[in-house]
Design an enzyme around this catalytic site. Structure first.
Site, short mmCIF file in Angstrom:
data_model
loop_
_atom_site.label_atom_id
_atom_site.label_comp_id
_atom_site.label_asym_id
_atom_site.label_seq_id
_atom_site.Cartn_x
_atom_site.Cartn_y
_atom_site.Cartn_z
N CYS A 159 41.00 -17.95 -51.99
CA CYS A 159 41.73 -18.09 -50.70
C CYS A 159 43.30 -18.07 -51.07
O CYS A 159 43.98 -19.17 -51.66
CB CYS A 159 41.81 -19.52 -50.30
SG CYS A 159 40.01 -20.01 -50.09
N LEU A 160 43.85 -16.89 -51.05
CA LEU A 160 45.39 -16.69 -51.19
C LEU A 160 46.06 -16.31 -49.87
O LEU A 160 47.30 -17.02 -49.66
CB LEU A 160 45.44 -15.39 -51.98
CG LEU A 160 46.87 -14.92 -52.59
CD1 LEU A 160 47.42 -15.98 -53.30
CD2 LEU A 160 46.54 -13.80 -53.49
N SER A 167 50.69 -8.89 -47.93
CA SER A 167 51.28 -8.02 -48.81
C SER A 167 52.11 -8.77 -49.66
O SER A 167 51.99 -8.71 -51.15
CB SER A 167 51.93 -6.87 -48.36
OG SER A 167 50.97 -6.03 -47.46
N TYR A 213 57.75 -19.04 -56.03
CA TYR A 213 56.42 -18.55 -56.68
C TYR A 213 55.88 -19.33 -57.98
O TYR A 213 55.00 -19.67 -57.95
CB TYR A 213 56.30 -17.05 -56.64
CG TYR A 213 57.13 -16.44 -57.91
CD1 TYR A 213 56.62 -16.74 -59.02
CD2 TYR A 213 58.35 -15.98 -57.68
CE1 TYR A 213 57.29 -16.22 -60.30
CE2 TYR A 213 59.17 -15.57 -58.77
CZ TYR A 213 58.61 -15.72 -60.15
OH TYR A 213 59.35 -15.27 -61.22
N TYR A 266 50.52 -18.01 -59.66
CA TYR A 266 51.11 -16.65 -59.29
C TYR A 266 50.30 -15.78 -60.38
O TYR A 266 50.03 -14.68 -60.24
CB TYR A 266 52.55 -16.98 -59.40
CG TYR A 266 53.27 -15.50 -59.72
CD1 TYR A 266 53.81 -14.75 -58.67
CD2 TYR A 266 53.89 -15.18 -60.94
CE1 TYR A 266 54.33 -13.57 -58.81
CE2 TYR A 266 54.70 -14.15 -61.20
CZ TYR A 266 54.90 -13.33 -59.98
OH TYR A 266 55.61 -12.18 -60.11
N ASN A 274 44.60 -7.55 -60.00
CA ASN A 274 44.86 -6.21 -60.87
C ASN A 274 43.63 -5.67 -61.16
O ASN A 274 43.23 -4.53 -61.12
CB ASN A 274 45.92 -6.32 -62.07
CG ASN A 274 47.33 -6.31 -61.72
OD1 ASN A 274 47.45 -5.99 -60.77
ND2 ASN A 274 48.08 -6.79 -62.64
N GLN A 313 28.08 28.30 -44.14
CA GLN A 313 29.08 28.24 -45.26
C GLN A 313 29.96 27.26 -44.66
O GLN A 313 30.66 26.45 -45.82
CB GLN A 313 29.72 29.59 -45.35
CG GLN A 313 30.60 29.62 -46.64
CD GLN A 313 31.13 30.98 -46.90
OE1 GLN A 313 32.29 31.23 -46.11
NE2 GLN A 313 31.34 31.63 -47.89
N GLU A 397 42.80 -6.56 -50.84
CA GLU A 397 43.17 -6.73 -52.35
C GLU A 397 44.38 -5.53 -52.62
O GLU A 397 44.31 -4.84 -53.67
CB GLU A 397 42.08 -6.44 -53.35
CG GLU A 397 41.23 -7.71 -53.23
CD GLU A 397 40.03 -7.73 -54.20
OE1 GLU A 397 40.43 -7.28 -55.32
OE2 GLU A 397 38.78 -8.16 -54.10
N SER A 400 47.02 0.38 -49.14
CA SER A 400 47.33 1.55 -50.05
C SER A 400 48.62 1.66 -50.04
O SER A 400 49.06 2.16 -51.15
CB SER A 400 46.67 2.77 -49.10
OG SER A 400 45.36 2.62 -49.00
C1 FAD Z 1 38.19 -8.22 -43.99
C2 FAD Z 1 39.20 -8.66 -44.77
C3 FAD Z 1 38.80 -9.76 -45.96
C4 FAD Z 1 39.95 -10.25 -46.56
N1 FAD Z 1 39.57 -11.05 -47.71
C5 FAD Z 1 40.42 -11.85 -48.55
C6 FAD Z 1 39.95 -12.88 -49.25
O1 FAD Z 1 38.89 -13.18 -49.46
N2 FAD Z 1 41.18 -13.57 -49.76
C7 FAD Z 1 42.43 -13.42 -49.59
O2 FAD Z 1 43.15 -14.09 -49.82
N3 FAD Z 1 42.65 -12.33 -48.73
C8 FAD Z 1 41.85 -11.65 -48.01
N4 FAD Z 1 42.25 -10.70 -47.32
C9 FAD Z 1 43.50 -10.21 -46.91
C10 FAD Z 1 43.98 -9.14 -47.27
O3 FAD Z 1 44.28 -9.38 -48.67
C11 FAD Z 1 45.48 -8.61 -46.53
O4 FAD Z 1 45.06 -8.45 -45.22
C12 FAD Z 1 46.27 -7.55 -47.13
O5 FAD Z 1 46.71 -8.19 -48.22
C13 FAD Z 1 47.38 -7.09 -46.15
O6 FAD Z 1 48.17 -8.31 -45.59
P1 FAD Z 1 48.35 -8.16 -44.23
O7 FAD Z 1 47.31 -8.21 -43.43
O8 FAD Z 1 49.02 -9.23 -43.88
O9 FAD Z 1 49.40 -6.96 -43.83
P2 FAD Z 1 50.93 -6.67 -44.06
O10 FAD Z 1 51.31 -7.40 -45.51
O11 FAD Z 1 51.51 -7.29 -42.98
O12 FAD Z 1 51.07 -5.09 -44.02
C14 FAD Z 1 50.79 -4.55 -42.91
C15 FAD Z 1 51.25 -3.26 -43.24
O13 FAD Z 1 52.54 -3.05 -43.70
C16 FAD Z 1 52.62 -2.29 -45.06
N5 FAD Z 1 53.38 -2.83 -45.92
C17 FAD Z 1 53.59 -4.20 -46.21
N6 FAD Z 1 54.72 -4.42 -47.04
C18 FAD Z 1 54.89 -3.24 -47.68
C19 FAD Z 1 55.93 -2.58 -48.60
N7 FAD Z 1 56.42 -3.47 -49.44
N8 FAD Z 1 56.12 -1.40 -48.61
C20 FAD Z 1 55.35 -0.63 -47.79
N9 FAD Z 1 54.39 -0.84 -46.93
C21 FAD Z 1 54.29 -2.13 -46.77
C22 FAD Z 1 51.11 -2.52 -45.55
O14 FAD Z 1 50.58 -1.31 -46.44
C23 FAD Z 1 50.34 -2.44 -44.17
O15 FAD Z 1 50.18 -1.11 -43.74
C24 FAD Z 1 41.06 -10.00 -46.42
C25 FAD Z 1 41.62 -9.15 -45.37
C26 FAD Z 1 40.52 -8.75 -44.45
C27 FAD Z 1 40.89 -7.66 -43.48
#
Ligand code: FAD
Length: 417
Positions: A159-160, A167, A213, A266, A274, A313, A397, A400
């Site tokens: 749970c993070l 992100s 952090y 952290y 990683n 083809q 995790e 992209s």
């Molecule tokens: C089905 C599912 C299961 C999950 N399971 C877990 C879990 O078990 N535990 C847990 O802790 N979390 C979990 N997550 C959370 C997951 O890790 C986050 O959804 C992910 O890290 C993205 O965060 P966000 O959804 O807030 O998107 P955001 O951070 O808001 O990102 C939205 C968009 O902005 C872009 N973006 C953000 N920052 C930057 C940057 N610096 N540079 C360029 N682009 C950027 C991203 O690439 C993305 O395209 C889960 C998510 C889902 C959907």
């Protein structure tokens, strides 16, 4: 002259072999006789692959569609994963685990994803995140208490993430306040995989927000401490894998349940994610292969213009392209896994593997639908499910973009004059 030049390479090889024999094992340069193709498995890895393949085909496969439609993991599958020893793959035998390797865990995740990426991620999060945090950072007493439960009967969650910290994970706002010998947790976690079925939770909370952090701390607790499931998400893909919002409302956790020390959360989260990314790469690799294996055979049985469609083809080249993409995803994933296992740097390689494998999974599963025509678009074949499931690889995790950011940092470090 001719004879000499022909003999020289063999002579050098002989010299290198004797150099290898004389060299101590601890050298950082691998011995020639220890190098083998990345996708050649050890006997133990092959055994795990066969076990998981059998389990996936015999136990998981018949339930995939129903679980997807009902958006619910069948409890018998979780039970089966424990019985097969797949929930403590790297955990020591003394703690009830299978005492195998990281690469074996990666192979298990890949094999499960060939049949159902939902089951794969359940096993992945439990092994590569939850078990690994405890194996790496817990005290001996904590390991004695938690590892056997996790290896034999209780599912784990990590749970993070929160609504405002995805992100930017370390902007998390869940707080833990010390009261006597306990910490009282308040906050809300979002997107937590496995949390509907899990009983053991790793929770990241800040014990001193003034430190930023550096206040983030990792706690372990069971559901009965008062963790409330506020919402179960309805998703595009991996629908049988539960994803919930969790409320922590004055949840009391004893100080002895801190993993790795105060303020170490952290570091723990970064290090674990990683390596966890190699697990997601494996899930996406398995998914791509699953979609490929499900769709290509059909094209050799379906005739149009008096010819099997797979022999045109235009179709055949598309298969060749997809198979090559799958191979590259496999090599990147296995390389990252083997580097991690060998104690070499692997962070850049893990980010590359996850980024690439998730792209390959989306492309191959999307094409697989088209290869089957209208049939591929129906829910009957299961190919469209692989495509829906593939979208998540680019999100959890580390999205992209976050993977590309990691890779770009390494490039800048290496190439800045
Ligand atoms: C089905 C599912 C299961 C999950 N399971 C877990 C879990 O078990 N535990 C847990 O802790 N979390 C979990 N997550 C959370 C997951 O890790 C986050 O959804 C992910 O890290 C993205 O965060 P966000 O959804 O807030 O998107 P955001 O951070 O808001 O990102 C939205 C968009 O902005 C872009 N973006 C953000 N920052 C930057 C940057 N610096 N540079 C360029 N682009 C950027 C991203 O690439 C993305 O395209 C889960 C998510 C889902 C959907």
């Amino acid at each position: 002259m001719y004879r000499n030049s022909m003999l020289r390479p063999l002579g050098s090889l002989r010299a290198l072999r004797s150099f290898n024999r004389a060299r101590p094992f601890s050298s950082s340069i691998p011995r020639l006789d220890s190098i083998r193709p990345l996708d050649v498995l050890t006997e133990e890895e092959e055994m795990i692959r066969e076990t998981v393949q059998r389990f996936a085909n015999e136990v998981v496969k018949p339930r995939v569609r129903e679980m997807d439609e009902n958006e619910r993991m069948d409890p018998d599958i979780i039970k089966g994963l424990f019985e097969q020893g797949l929930m403590g793959i790297e955990t020591s035998a003394a703690h009830g685990g299978s005492e195998s390797s990281f690469t074996s865990a990666i192979i298990a995740i890949e094999e499960l994803a060939k049949v159902d990426p939902s089951v794969s991620v359940l096993c992945d999060v439990h092994n590569t995140l939850v078990n690994t945090v405890i194996r790496k950072y817990a005290t001996e007493t904590q390991k004695e208490k938690w590892l056997p439960l996790l290896a034999t009967e209780q599912l784990g969650s990590f749970c993070l993430s929160e609504a405002a910290s995805g992100s930017d994970a370390f902007a998390l706002q869940t707080k833990a306040q010390k009261v006597g010998n306990d910490y009282v947790l308040n906050g809300t976690k979002m997107w937590i995989t496995n949390s509907y079925e899990a009983n053991i939770f790793l929770i990241f909370a800040n014990i001193d927000p003034s430190k930023g952090y550096k206040g983030i701390t990792c706690f372990i607790g069971t559901k009965d401490v008062g963790i409330e499931i506020a919402k179960k998400e309805q998703k595009l893909g991996i629908r049988a894998s539960s994803t919930c919002t969790l409320n922590f409302d004055d949840v009391k956790i004893p100080a002895e349940n801190i993993i790795g020390g105060e303020g170490q959360g952290y570091k723990i989260a970064i290090e674990i994610l990683n390596e966890g990314r190699i697990g997601i790469a494996a899930q996406m690799l398995g998914l791509a292969q699953g979609a490929f294996s499900l769709s290509v055979p059909y094209t050799y049985t379906r005739n149009q213009f008096k010819q099997p469609i797979g022999t045109f083809q235009g179709m055949a080249f598309s298969f060749a392209d997809a198979a090559t993409q799958i191979e590259t995803a496999k090599l990147l994933t296995y390389n990252a896994a083997r580097r991690k296992e060998a104690g070499l740097s692997f962070v850049k390689e893990a980010a590359m593997a996850k980024w690439w494998a998730s792209k390959v999974a989306q492309e191959v599963s999307g094409n697989a639908i088209e290869w089957m025509g209208g049939l591929g678009f129906t829910r009957e074949t299961g190919v469209e499910k692989f495509w829906r499931d593939s979208k998540i690889g680019a999100i959890y995790e580390g999205t992209s973009n976050i993977q590309l950011q990691t890779i770009a940092k390494f490039i800048q470090k290496e190439y800045t004059p």
